[in-house]
Design a protein around this motif. Structure first.
Motif, PDB file in Angstrom:
ATOM      1  N   GLY A 198       1.850  -6.780   8.161  1.00 25.33           N
ATOM      2  CA  GLY A 198       0.742  -7.318   7.368  1.00 25.33           C
ATOM      3  C   GLY A 198      -0.290  -6.254   7.025  1.00 25.33           C
ATOM      4  N   THR A 199      -0.404  -5.231   7.874  1.00 22.82           N
ATOM      5  CA  THR A 199      -1.396  -4.171   7.615  1.00 22.82           C
ATOM      6  C   THR A 199      -0.965  -3.287   6.441  1.00 22.82           C
ATOM      7  N   LEU A 200       0.316  -3.303   6.091  1.00 25.78           N
ATOM      8  CA  LEU A 200       0.847  -2.432   5.036  1.00 25.78           C
ATOM      9  C   LEU A 200       0.664  -3.034   3.646  1.00 25.78           C
ATOM     10  N   ILE A 201       0.337  -4.325   3.609  1.00 19.06           N
ATOM     11  CA  ILE A 201       0.355  -5.077   2.346  1.00 19.06           C
ATOM     12  C   ILE A 201      -1.052  -5.228   1.787  1.00 19.06           C
ATOM     13  N   GLU A 202      -1.249  -4.716   0.568  1.00 21.34           N
ATOM     14  CA  GLU A 202      -2.561  -4.836  -0.076  1.00 21.34           C
ATOM     15  C   GLU A 202      -2.862  -6.274  -0.437  1.00 21.34           C
ATOM     16  N   GLY A 203      -1.848  -6.956  -0.942  1.00 23.93           N
ATOM     17  CA  GLY A 203      -2.064  -8.343  -1.332  1.00 23.93           C
ATOM     18  C   GLY A 203      -0.779  -8.935  -1.861  1.00 23.93           C
ATOM     19  N   ILE A 204      -0.796 -10.246  -2.052  1.00 24.68           N
ATOM     20  CA  ILE A 204       0.375 -10.923  -2.598  1.00 24.68           C
ATOM     21  C   ILE A 204      -0.065 -11.793  -3.777  1.00 24.68           C
ATOM     22  N   GLU A 205       0.890 -12.260  -4.557  1.00 21.94           N
ATOM     23  CA  GLU A 205       0.621 -13.268  -5.589  1.00 21.94           C
ATOM     24  C   GLU A 205       1.627 -14.372  -5.385  1.00 21.94           C
ATOM     25  N   GLY A 206       1.181 -15.478  -4.807  1.00 18.81           N
ATOM     26  CA  GLY A 206       2.081 -16.599  -4.570  1.00 18.81           C
ATOM     27  C   GLY A 206       1.951 -17.108  -3.147  1.00 18.81           C
ATOM     28  N   ILE A 208       5.549  -9.656   7.222  1.00 15.03           N
ATOM     29  CA  ILE A 208       4.158  -9.814   6.778  1.00 15.03           C
ATOM     30  C   ILE A 208       3.304 -10.458   7.864  1.00 15.03           C
ATOM     31  N   GLY A 239       0.846  -1.193   0.000  1.00 15.52           N
ATOM     32  CA  GLY A 239       0.000   0.000   0.000  1.00 15.52           C
ATOM     33  C   GLY A 239       0.884   1.247   0.000  1.00 15.52           C
ATOM     34  N   TYR A 255       2.323 -17.247   0.654  1.00 16.50           N
ATOM     35  CA  TYR A 255       2.485 -16.349   1.806  1.00 16.50           C
ATOM     36  C   TYR A 255       3.704 -16.732   2.646  1.00 16.50           C
TER      37      TYR A 255
END
Lengths: 211, 211
Positions: free
Chosen positions: B177-185, B172, B147, B187
């Protein structure tokens, strides 16, 4: 985002209307001292009667939050925030909640094997204002790519007991994590609570505490 | 996959050549009783001298695993499996390890803000055979969408102390974890160990235990 408000929120009474240890674990990352008041809302809504699984989980989350706030009001309690959430798994035209029994878990996991499904969590956050409650609702979707599972692997997994209390019959945060090739979106949403979307949605409301 | 072999693996001596509490937590999901022997390999390889960050983390993981197996051999110890791993963050043409100090963490997080980066973990798994060690190496990449972070949010996050021992300056699995919009792959790859790829890569080797 909300990191800069966490100190202010530490003294606020925040209720989690859920008995899920996973939701508690996720929200405790924020350093909050949560009051856990599991909702007594009967989770009997029919997903078939909603146009989208997101509306279905939001409706259940609203039901949980409303039941708990009403119960608290009867005792003259008005915490700063009440949070409720509900999660389902959506695969093609079907929606899965928690498996009813071992056979149901086997059915769900066989269907999920080798495919991509959506995990959808709905949230209702009730903020107490002087003139009543202000409800904020939203849902978040995360794609989950399942590896291809052999029948004996599914059986071994069910033997561990892990699938039974989890939407779709698996827990990403434990042994179930080994079954998942990857996700697209928020991991915590798959675990049961959309942490990032909660923080970004609530930030403007928490920001008012500074003023 | 390896769920059906977990019982057989329970009695095997498995060494984790890492002091990372996160890698321990991830591998303990498999129910293993890990021997923790942190590697004394000096992590001084230069990422600029590798053609891909994946080769860089694999080289560091190999260095760690080799150092520990050699040390164990000197004491006449030969466990069934020794696992080592290394993780880095790759953003455009730069590679980040752990921040050196507060200023370095601020620099990394400012660069990651609002962008997508790769987290790359390399693994070396050393299986003991009658005639010596058999080394299996691989790496896994996960995309992370950060984010947009305001400077005061980055400061508040660094104040928590969380960034300092983590590649890229965030964790994360906790407040980060609150800073991350999302991941691809995967966790767990972002957390520090590519659980799914480890399980799928090792399954054929563990499968031999049944025969």
């Amino acid at each position: 985002m909300i990191l800069q408000y966490l100190k202010l929120l530490k003294d606020k009474r925040i209720v989690l209307a859920s008995s899920s240890p996973r939701r508690k674990e996720i929200l405790e990352k924020l350093g909050w001292n949560l009051m856990i008041i599991p909702s007594e809302f009967e989770e009997n809504l029919q997903w078939e009667s909603f146009s989208h699984p997101g509306d279905y989980v939001v409706a259940t989350a609203r039901g949980k939050a409303n039941e708990v706030t009403k119960r608290l009001e009867k005792c003259g309690e008005k915490p700063y925030l009440v949070i409720a959430s509900d999660t389902c798994v959506s695969l093609e035209t079907q929606v899965f909640g928690k498996p009813k029994d071992r056979h149901d878990a086997q059915r769900m996991l066989s269907l999920l094997s080798g495919k991509t499904h959506d995990v959808i969590s709905g949230v209702s956050a009730m903020l107490s204002y002087d003139d009543g409650w202000h409800e904020i609702v939203f849902y978040e979707k995360t794609k989950v790519h399942f590896g291809r599972l052999a029948p004996e692997e599914i059986s071994s997994y069910i033997d561990t007991g892990e699938p039974m209390d989890k939407a779709g019959g698996y827990g990403i945060q434990a042994l179930g994590g080994t079954l998942i090739e990857g996700i697209e979106g928020d991991y915590y949403n798959v675990m049961g609570f959309p942490l990032h979307k909660f923080c970004s949605t609530m930030a403007p409301y928490f920001g008012r505490l500074v003023k």
